[in-house]
Design an enzyme around this catalytic site. Structure first.
Site, PDB file in Angstrom:
ATOM      1  N   HIS A 276       0.826  -1.217   0.000  1.00 22.22           N
ATOM      2  CA  HIS A 276       0.000   0.000   0.000  1.00 22.22           C
ATOM      3  C   HIS A 276       0.857   1.263   0.000  1.00 22.22           C
ATOM      4  O   HIS A 276       0.459   2.296   0.522  1.00 22.22           O
ATOM      5  CB  HIS A 276      -0.982   0.002   1.183  1.00 22.22           C
ATOM      6  CG  HIS A 276      -2.085  -1.008   1.002  1.00 22.22           C
ATOM      7  ND1 HIS A 276      -3.197  -0.763   0.246  1.00 22.22           N
ATOM      8  CD2 HIS A 276      -2.206  -2.281   1.460  1.00 22.22           C
ATOM      9  CE1 HIS A 276      -3.985  -1.839   0.252  1.00 22.22           C
ATOM     10  NE2 HIS A 276      -3.402  -2.778   0.976  1.00 22.22           N
ATOM     11  N   THR A 277       2.037   1.139  -0.555  1.00 24.00           N
ATOM     12  CA  THR A 277       2.914   2.305  -0.679  1.00 24.00           C
ATOM     13  C   THR A 277       2.973   2.796  -2.128  1.00 24.00           C
ATOM     14  O   THR A 277       3.267   3.959  -2.360  1.00 24.00           O
ATOM     15  CB  THR A 277       4.353   1.956  -0.225  1.00 24.00           C
ATOM     16  OG1 THR A 277       4.712   0.709  -0.821  1.00 24.00           O
ATOM     17  CG2 THR A 277       4.433   1.823   1.286  1.00 24.00           C
TER      18      THR A 277
ATOM     19  N   SER B 164      -1.006 -11.440  -9.065  1.00 22.02           N
ATOM     20  CA  SER B 164      -1.021 -10.533 -10.217  1.00 22.02           C
ATOM     21  C   SER B 164      -1.138 -11.230 -11.564  1.00 22.02           C
ATOM     22  O   SER B 164      -0.416 -10.919 -12.521  1.00 22.02           O
ATOM     23  CB  SER B 164       0.224  -9.645 -10.223  1.00 22.02           C
ATOM     24  OG  SER B 164       0.237  -8.882  -9.065  1.00 22.02           O
ATOM     25  N   SER B 165      -2.077 -12.147 -11.660  1.00 26.50           N
ATOM     26  CA  SER B 165      -2.301 -12.781 -12.963  1.00 26.50           C
ATOM     27  C   SER B 165      -2.837 -11.762 -13.962  1.00 26.50           C
ATOM     28  O   SER B 165      -2.545 -11.844 -15.156  1.00 26.50           O
ATOM     29  CB  SER B 165      -3.268 -13.958 -12.829  1.00 26.50           C
ATOM     30  OG  SER B 165      -4.484 -13.536 -12.269  1.00 26.50           O
ATOM     31  N   SER B 166      -3.598 -10.775 -13.497  1.00 22.01           N
ATOM     32  CA  SER B 166      -4.133  -9.809 -14.463  1.00 22.01           C
ATOM     33  C   SER B 166      -3.050  -8.868 -14.972  1.00 22.01           C
ATOM     34  O   SER B 166      -3.011  -8.570 -16.174  1.00 22.01           O
ATOM     35  CB  SER B 166      -5.327  -9.028 -13.897  1.00 22.01           C
ATOM     36  OG  SER B 166      -5.163  -8.760 -12.555  1.00 22.01           O
TER      37      SER B 166
ATOM     38  N   ASP C 236       2.600  -4.055  -9.630  1.00 20.10           N
ATOM     39  CA  ASP C 236       2.458  -5.380 -10.253  1.00 20.10           C
ATOM     40  C   ASP C 236       2.958  -5.381 -11.691  1.00 20.10           C
ATOM     41  O   ASP C 236       3.685  -6.285 -12.112  1.00 20.10           O
ATOM     42  CB  ASP C 236       0.990  -5.830 -10.207  1.00 20.10           C
ATOM     43  CG  ASP C 236       0.400  -5.729  -8.812  1.00 20.10           C
ATOM     44  OD1 ASP C 236       1.183  -5.635  -7.844  1.00 20.10           O
ATOM     45  OD2 ASP C 236      -0.845  -5.734  -8.688  1.00 20.10           O
TER      46      ASP C 236
HETATM   47  C1  GLA Z   1      -2.602  -4.597  -5.209  1.00 21.04           C
HETATM   48  C2  GLA Z   1      -2.337  -3.514  -6.257  1.00 21.04           C
HETATM   49  C3  GLA Z   1      -0.914  -2.972  -6.132  1.00 21.04           C
HETATM   50  C4  GLA Z   1      -0.611  -2.551  -4.686  1.00 21.04           C
HETATM   51  C5  GLA Z   1      -0.987  -3.672  -3.705  1.00 21.04           C
HETATM   52  C6  GLA Z   1      -0.850  -3.247  -2.272  1.00 21.04           C
HETATM   53  O1  GLA Z   1      -1.804  -5.730  -5.483  1.00 21.04           O
HETATM   54  O2  GLA Z   1      -2.516  -4.031  -7.551  1.00 21.04           O
HETATM   55  O3  GLA Z   1      -0.730  -1.892  -7.014  1.00 21.04           O
HETATM   56  O4  GLA Z   1      -1.258  -1.353  -4.377  1.00 21.04           O
HETATM   57  O5  GLA Z   1      -2.328  -4.114  -3.907  1.00 21.04           O
HETATM   58  O6  GLA Z   1       0.471  -3.042  -1.956  1.00 21.04           O
END
Ligand code: GLA
Length: 394
Positions: free
Chosen positions: A40-41, A131-133, A177
């Site tokens: 969340h940064t 992060s498959s998308s 991601d």
């Molecule tokens: C999801 C979002 C990222 C990031 C994380 C939290 O994976 O796609 O961009 O914000 O949450 O760190």
């Protein structure tokens, strides 16, 4: 399934559609990611330290005359066709919107494209927070670059993919991601400064240890709702802070001392959100140093601190993730653990001693099953090469 069999399936799928000239076949791949630390940064212009993992999405295709694009998904057993002049979001084929969005953004940026036929297949678990998308977007983008001879800064490509996800798909993600998927490298973590998009590779040698992801198997709608709420809270906090500290352009620029002075104005909840972002940025810097020194014990402790902050200050954990982290930490051979990604589901990331993995998976699986009646999934990950073009044998 091994790569050769996956490629064979993709080729077979294409052969059913077109008279496939294997010389002209282009295969692009892009990886999923695990985030070591920095949660969340990214959307607060802060610091993150992900790796690209050894699971990916493949896009195999050939360029066609005209402006018709046809995409097949082997995983969803589905097909969509659309003209380049008329790319519209279609809720009936959710997977295809990620690909369509990328094509749309490439067009908007002025790239000259023509029609193409492509088949898509992936082995990144969907909905596990790996992060498959983003990998699908980046694989499509990498295919387009190769197919149409485009030379674009890889960071720009990653940002275009983010644009596709934000504006076309309508998911408000940050940049981490797509950057990890595009820029990841074998045996390296990727340190990204999300303010100026500069990055640095950090040697990722775990010497007898592994990254173990434990999938909680919770895919909740809450995750995206709460993600948007947290983003809005961070923005609200920034606006309040700016009224007194006009020099602060993002939460990244605040110090903990400044935060202390502003706590009253922010109120308890927003102050907690900001404290997480500031402390997490510090932990990312420390984690980078720990990795450079090979101090895995320190890295493990930073993961634990990150979890406590995500749980207490940012409030994005849940009983299931807390359970997986806490029971993991009680086990011999676990150096550190935390929830990973947006929260409220997905995976925990654990730094574990290699020879203890089997036992840890066994004990965690049993304990989690007893407590929540769910069967977790386990993924042992390597820091791997991000997006690339494959040269399949004919
Ligand atoms: C999801 C979002 C990222 C990031 C994380 C939290 O994976 O796609 O961009 O914000 O949450 O760190």
């Amino acid at each position: 399934m091994i790569l050769e069999s996956r490629l064979e399936e993709l080729k077979e799928c294409l052969q059913d559609q077109v008279d496939l000239d294997r010389e002209k076949l282009i295969v692009a791949r892009a990886s999923g990611r695990a985030n070591i630390i920095g949660e969340h940064t990214d959307y607060n212009q802060g610091l993150v330290l992900p790796i690209a993992v050894d699971r990916d999405v493949l896009v195999a295709g050939v360029v066609q005359e005209g402006d018709q694009v046809t995409l097949h998904s082997l995983d969803f057993q589905d097909q969509v066709s659309f003209g380049l002049k008329n790319i519209v979001y279609d809720p009936a084929h959710p997977w295809a919107n990620y690909a369509k969005g990328v094509v749309q953004v490439f067009k908007q940026k002025g790239c000259t494209l023509s029609g193409f036929v492509a088949a898509i297949q992936g082995n990144i678990p969907i909905g596990a927070g790996m992060s498959s998308s983003a990998a699908l977007e980046v694989a499509v983008a990498t295919f387009l670059e190769e197919a149409f001879g485009l030379r674009i800064d890889p960071r720009e490509v990653a940002l275009w993919c983010v644009e596709a996800e934000n504006n076309f798909v309508g998911v408000n993600c940050g940049i981490m991601d797509q950057f990890a998927s595009k820029l990841g490298k074998k045996d390296q973590a990727l340190f990204i400064d999300c303010r100026d998009h500069s990055y640095e590779y950090v040697p990722f040698h775990l010497e007898g240890h592994k990254v173990l992801l434990v999938d909680s198997k919770l895919g909740r709608d809450l995750a995206s709702t709460e993600y948007n709420i947290r983003r809005a809270e961070c923005e609200e906090a920034l606006n309040l802070l700016k009224s007194q500290l006009p020099e602060v352009a993002s939460l990244r620029e605040m110090s903990l001392v400044q935060l202390q002075r502003m706590e009253k104005k922010l109120g308890e909840k927003l102050a907690k959100r900001v404290r997480h972002v500031l402390s997490e940025n510090q932990r990312v810097l420390k984690a980078k140093e720990a990795l450079k020194k090979g101090d895995l014990g320190h890295l493990g402790r930073l993961l634990v601190q990150s979890h406590l902050s995500l749980r207490g200050d940012f409030e994005v954990s849940c009983p299931e993730l807390d359970f997986l982290v806490e029971s993991g930490l009680k086990m011999e051979g676990v150096l550190g653990a935390r929830m990973m990604g947006g929260g409220f589901g997905g995976c925990t990331i654990n730094l574990v001693r290699e020879e203890a993995i089997e036992r840890i998976m066994d004990e965690l699986g049993q304990g989690y099953g007893r407590r929540f009646g769910l069967v977790p999934e386990f993924y042992v990950c390597e820091a791997s090469q991000g997006a690339s073009i494959l040269k399949p044998s004919k």
